[in-house]
Design a protein around this motif. Structure first.
Motif, mmCIF file in Angstrom:
data_model
loop_
_atom_site.group_PDB
_atom_site.id
_atom_site.type_symbol
_atom_site.label_atom_id
_atom_site.label_comp_id
_atom_site.label_asym_id
_atom_site.label_seq_id
_atom_site.Cartn_x
_atom_site.Cartn_y
_atom_site.Cartn_z
ATOM 1 N N UNK A 30 3.542 -3.076 -5.174
ATOM 2 C CA UNK A 30 2.097 -3.292 -5.337
ATOM 3 C C UNK A 30 1.389 -3.288 -3.982
ATOM 4 N N UNK A 31 2.049 -3.820 -2.958
ATOM 5 C CA UNK A 31 1.460 -3.792 -1.612
ATOM 6 C C UNK A 31 1.301 -2.360 -1.126
ATOM 7 N N UNK A 32 2.362 -1.567 -1.304
ATOM 8 C CA UNK A 32 2.290 -0.166 -0.872
ATOM 9 C C UNK A 32 1.197 0.581 -1.632
ATOM 10 N N UNK A 33 1.016 0.250 -2.915
ATOM 11 C CA UNK A 33 -0.002 0.915 -3.739
ATOM 12 C C UNK A 33 -1.392 0.318 -3.513
ATOM 13 N N UNK A 34 -1.449 -0.765 -2.692
ATOM 14 C CA UNK A 34 -2.717 -1.438 -2.366
ATOM 15 C C UNK A 34 -3.471 -1.922 -3.605
ATOM 16 N N UNK A 35 -2.721 -2.496 -4.562
ATOM 17 C CA UNK A 35 -3.322 -3.043 -5.784
ATOM 18 C C UNK A 35 -3.945 -4.406 -5.456
ATOM 19 N N UNK A 36 -5.206 -4.585 -5.840
ATOM 20 C CA UNK A 36 -5.889 -5.865 -5.671
ATOM 21 C C UNK A 36 -6.670 -6.172 -6.944
#
Length: 103
Positions: A30-36
């Protein structure tokens, strides 16, 4: 149905009060995909102040595991239990909103 006989706040039912709140952990994917964003959960606070059943009301991300991380974090919360009009601890349904934000 959800909650197995748990009550909703109001009409003599007092809300549980959070004593310990645990923030959800990011998955590396999720960090790599920049999910917020936020995950909205509905949970049952049991008479002992722990969390019982949890369900997702507004998901953020099924693909990278953030919804599951939100559930894991919510289950670690601790509450002063909700009470009925006589002050007796009872199971109460609460809404928990957890935010995932990259810094």
């Amino acid at each position: 149905g959800f909650g197995g006989g748990a009550f909703r706040p109001g009409a003599g039912i007092n809300n549980p009060v959070p004593l310990r709140q645990v923030q959800p952990k990011y998955t590396s994917e999720a960090m790599r995909a920049k999910i917020q964003g936020i995950v909205e959960l509905e949970a049952v606070v049991l008479p002992n102040g722990t969390i019982g059943e949890v369900r997702i009301m507004k998901p953020l991300d099924k693909q990278y595991g953030l919804d599951q991380e939100a559930i894991t974090a919510a289950k670690a919360w601790l509450f002063k239990p909700g009470t009925d009009k006589d002050g007796k601890p009872i199971p109460v349904i609460v809404t928990i909103i957890l935010e995932f934000r990259l810094h």
